[in-house]
Write a protein that holds these residues in place. Structure first.
Motif, PDB file in Angstrom:
ATOM      1  N   ARG A  50      33.563  48.570  47.396  1.00 16.31           N
ATOM      2  CA  ARG A  50      32.618  47.605  47.949  1.00 16.31           C
ATOM      3  C   ARG A  50      33.286  46.397  48.583  1.00 16.31           C
ATOM      4  NH1 ARG A  50      28.386  50.511  48.830  1.00 16.31           N
ATOM      5  NH2 ARG A  50      26.779  50.576  47.231  1.00 16.31           N
ATOM      6  N   ALA A  51      34.530  46.123  48.221  1.00 20.57           N
ATOM      7  CA  ALA A  51      35.211  44.917  48.684  1.00 20.57           C
ATOM      8  C   ALA A  51      35.672  45.088  50.122  1.00 20.57           C
ATOM      9  CB  ALA A  51      36.407  44.618  47.783  1.00 20.57           C
ATOM     10  N   VAL A  52      35.202  44.196  50.974  1.00 19.12           N
ATOM     11  CA  VAL A  52      35.588  44.203  52.386  1.00 19.12           C
ATOM     12  C   VAL A  52      36.580  43.061  52.607  1.00 19.12           C
ATOM     13  CG1 VAL A  52      34.744  43.900  54.736  1.00 19.12           C
ATOM     14  CG2 VAL A  52      33.374  45.184  53.075  1.00 19.12           C
ATOM     15  N   PRO A  53      37.773  43.374  53.102  1.00 24.27           N
ATOM     16  CA  PRO A  53      38.766  42.316  53.296  1.00 24.27           C
ATOM     17  C   PRO A  53      38.372  41.382  54.438  1.00 24.27           C
ATOM     18  CG  PRO A  53      39.626  44.417  54.084  1.00 24.27           C
ATOM     19  CD  PRO A  53      38.302  44.696  53.439  1.00 24.27           C
ATOM     20  N   VAL A  54      38.576  40.090  54.222  1.00 24.97           N
ATOM     21  CA  VAL A  54      38.358  39.109  55.283  1.00 24.97           C
ATOM     22  C   VAL A  54      39.682  38.449  55.666  1.00 24.97           C
ATOM     23  CG1 VAL A  54      35.936  38.688  54.782  1.00 24.97           C
ATOM     24  CG2 VAL A  54      37.674  37.350  53.596  1.00 24.97           C
ATOM     25  N   SER A  55      40.744  38.868  55.018  1.00 31.62           N
ATOM     26  CA  SER A  55      42.100  38.475  55.392  1.00 31.62           C
ATOM     27  C   SER A  55      42.985  39.654  55.003  1.00 31.62           C
ATOM     28  CB  SER A  55      42.535  37.210  54.643  1.00 31.62           C
ATOM     29  OG  SER A  55      42.695  37.491  53.259  1.00 31.62           O
ATOM     30  N   ASP A  56      44.238  39.617  55.401  1.00 30.26           N
ATOM     31  CA  ASP A  56      45.161  40.666  54.964  1.00 30.26           C
ATOM     32  C   ASP A  56      45.199  40.656  53.443  1.00 30.26           C
ATOM     33  OD1 ASP A  56      45.641  41.051  57.633  1.00 30.26           O
ATOM     34  OD2 ASP A  56      47.642  40.158  57.607  1.00 30.26           O
ATOM     35  N   VAL A  57      45.094  41.845  52.838  1.00 27.80           N
ATOM     36  CA  VAL A  57      45.071  41.922  51.377  1.00 27.80           C
ATOM     37  C   VAL A  57      46.181  42.847  50.877  1.00 27.80           C
ATOM     38  CG1 VAL A  57      42.583  41.477  51.189  1.00 27.80           C
ATOM     39  CG2 VAL A  57      43.398  43.826  51.281  1.00 27.80           C
ATOM     40  N   GLN A  94      43.763  45.415  41.030  1.00 25.31           N
ATOM     41  CA  GLN A  94      44.098  43.997  41.041  1.00 25.31           C
ATOM     42  C   GLN A  94      44.303  43.556  42.492  1.00 25.31           C
ATOM     43  OE1 GLN A  94      44.193  42.527  37.982  1.00 25.31           O
ATOM     44  NE2 GLN A  94      44.346  40.527  38.951  1.00 25.31           N
ATOM     45  N   LEU A  95      43.641  42.486  42.869  1.00 28.17           N
ATOM     46  CA  LEU A  95      43.850  41.902  44.201  1.00 28.17           C
ATOM     47  C   LEU A  95      45.009  40.915  44.077  1.00 28.17           C
ATOM     48  CD1 LEU A  95      42.771  41.721  47.126  1.00 28.17           C
ATOM     49  CD2 LEU A  95      41.311  39.839  46.332  1.00 28.17           C
ATOM     50  N   ILE A  96      46.131  41.284  44.646  1.00 25.47           N
ATOM     51  CA  ILE A  96      47.341  40.461  44.527  1.00 25.47           C
ATOM     52  C   ILE A  96      47.301  39.287  45.486  1.00 25.47           C
ATOM     53  CG2 ILE A  96      49.871  40.468  44.739  1.00 25.47           C
ATOM     54  CD1 ILE A  96      48.735  42.085  42.388  1.00 25.47           C
ATOM     55  N   SER A  97      46.841  39.546  46.713  1.00 27.70           N
ATOM     56  CA  SER A  97      46.714  38.451  47.667  1.00 27.70           C
ATOM     57  C   SER A  97      45.638  38.795  48.678  1.00 27.70           C
ATOM     58  CB  SER A  97      48.055  38.193  48.366  1.00 27.70           C
ATOM     59  OG  SER A  97      48.419  39.303  49.154  1.00 27.70           O
ATOM     60  N   GLY A  98      45.126  37.765  49.314  1.00 25.63           N
ATOM     61  CA  GLY A  98      44.091  37.948  50.308  1.00 25.63           C
ATOM     62  C   GLY A  98      42.708  37.714  49.726  1.00 25.63           C
ATOM     63  N   GLN A  99      41.726  37.788  50.625  1.00 23.04           N
ATOM     64  CA  GLN A  99      40.348  37.525  50.217  1.00 23.04           C
ATOM     65  C   GLN A  99      39.440  38.682  50.631  1.00 23.04           C
ATOM     66  OE1 GLN A  99      39.576  33.653  52.037  1.00 23.04           O
ATOM     67  NE2 GLN A  99      39.785  32.753  50.000  1.00 23.04           N
ATOM     68  N   VAL A 100      38.443  38.918  49.802  1.00 25.19           N
ATOM     69  CA  VAL A 100      37.455  39.956  50.088  1.00 25.19           C
ATOM     70  C   VAL A 100      36.057  39.378  49.917  1.00 25.19           C
ATOM     71  CG1 VAL A 100      38.984  41.840  49.332  1.00 25.19           C
ATOM     72  CG2 VAL A 100      37.385  40.804  47.698  1.00 25.19           C
ATOM     73  N   VAL A 101      35.101  40.035  50.534  1.00 25.73           N
ATOM     74  CA  VAL A 101      33.693  39.709  50.323  1.00 25.73           C
ATOM     75  C   VAL A 101      32.985  40.994  49.897  1.00 25.73           C
ATOM     76  CG1 VAL A 101      33.662  37.781  51.942  1.00 25.73           C
ATOM     77  CG2 VAL A 101      33.108  40.085  52.758  1.00 25.73           C
ATOM     78  N   TYR A 102      31.806  40.788  49.309  1.00 26.06           N
ATOM     79  CA  TYR A 102      30.994  41.926  48.869  1.00 26.06           C
ATOM     80  C   TYR A 102      29.649  41.863  49.603  1.00 26.06           C
ATOM     81  CZ  TYR A 102      34.441  42.586  45.240  1.00 26.06           C
ATOM     82  OH  TYR A 102      35.615  42.809  44.570  1.00 26.06           O
ATOM     83  N   PRO A 103      29.573  42.481  50.792  1.00 19.39           N
ATOM     84  CA  PRO A 103      28.329  42.417  51.564  1.00 19.39           C
ATOM     85  C   PRO A 103      27.156  43.090  50.858  1.00 19.39           C
ATOM     86  CG  PRO A 103      30.142  43.193  52.932  1.00 19.39           C
ATOM     87  CD  PRO A 103      30.632  43.174  51.514  1.00 19.39           C
ATOM     88  N   LYS A 104      27.456  44.091  50.046  1.00 15.97           N
ATOM     89  CA  LYS A 104      26.404  44.757  49.284  1.00 15.97           C
ATOM     90  C   LYS A 104      26.475  44.275  47.844  1.00 15.97           C
ATOM     91  CE  LYS A 104      26.291  48.826  52.193  1.00 15.97           C
ATOM     92  NZ  LYS A 104      26.488  50.272  52.325  1.00 15.97           N
ATOM     93  N   THR A 105      25.329  44.177  47.214  1.00 13.26           N
ATOM     94  CA  THR A 105      25.255  43.667  45.858  1.00 13.26           C
ATOM     95  C   THR A 105      26.057  44.537  44.898  1.00 13.26           C
ATOM     96  OG1 THR A 105      23.054  42.842  46.307  1.00 13.26           O
ATOM     97  CG2 THR A 105      23.667  43.053  43.995  1.00 13.26           C
TER      98      THR A 105
END
Ligand code: FES
Length: 110
Positions: free
Chosen positions: A78-85, A47-58
């Motif tokens: 696969r999830a790469v954080p783009v903010s503190d998570v 579960q992602l409680i806070s923050g944002q991630v991106v998925y550069p790979k499909t």
């Protein structure tokens, strides 16, 4: 760089550019339940409680559905954080310290 923290644990690790959450934690000597590390099995969902991630790979919808994403489920290999998570492991899982042999290949603990 964004940090990765685990809810309920005194763990906060700085990620490297493009590094997924699972890789970040393994590099720092932590582990939890995961499987393929390639986005194919879904075992590493948290579960992602806070923050944002991106998925550069499909990531296949069969592994991480739209409803998973909307519900805050995160595929950590696969999830790469783009903010503190902050992530929360499944209640049946636990965060463990791992030995050097299990850490991400070619990396060192910092
Ligand atoms: S470990 Fe298999 S999808 Fe993440």
């Amino acid at each position: 760089m964004p940090t990765v923290a685990v809810d309920g644990h005194d763990v906060e690790v700085e990620s490297r550019p493009g590094e997924p959450i699972l890789g970040t934690l393994c590099r720092a000597g932590y582990s939890y339940r995961f499987g393929c590390r390639r986005g194919g099995c879904g075992v590493c969902k948290v579960q992602l409680i806070s923050g944002q991630v991106v998925y550069p790979k499909t990531v296949a919808d069969s592994v991480l559905s739209d409803s998973d994403r909307l519900g805050g489920v995160c595929l950590t290999c696969r999830a790469v954080p783009v903010s503190d998570v902050v992530i929360r492991l499944d209640s049946t899982d636990q965060l463990r310290r791992i030995g050097l042999f299990r850490q991400a290949k070619g990396t060192k603990v910092e």
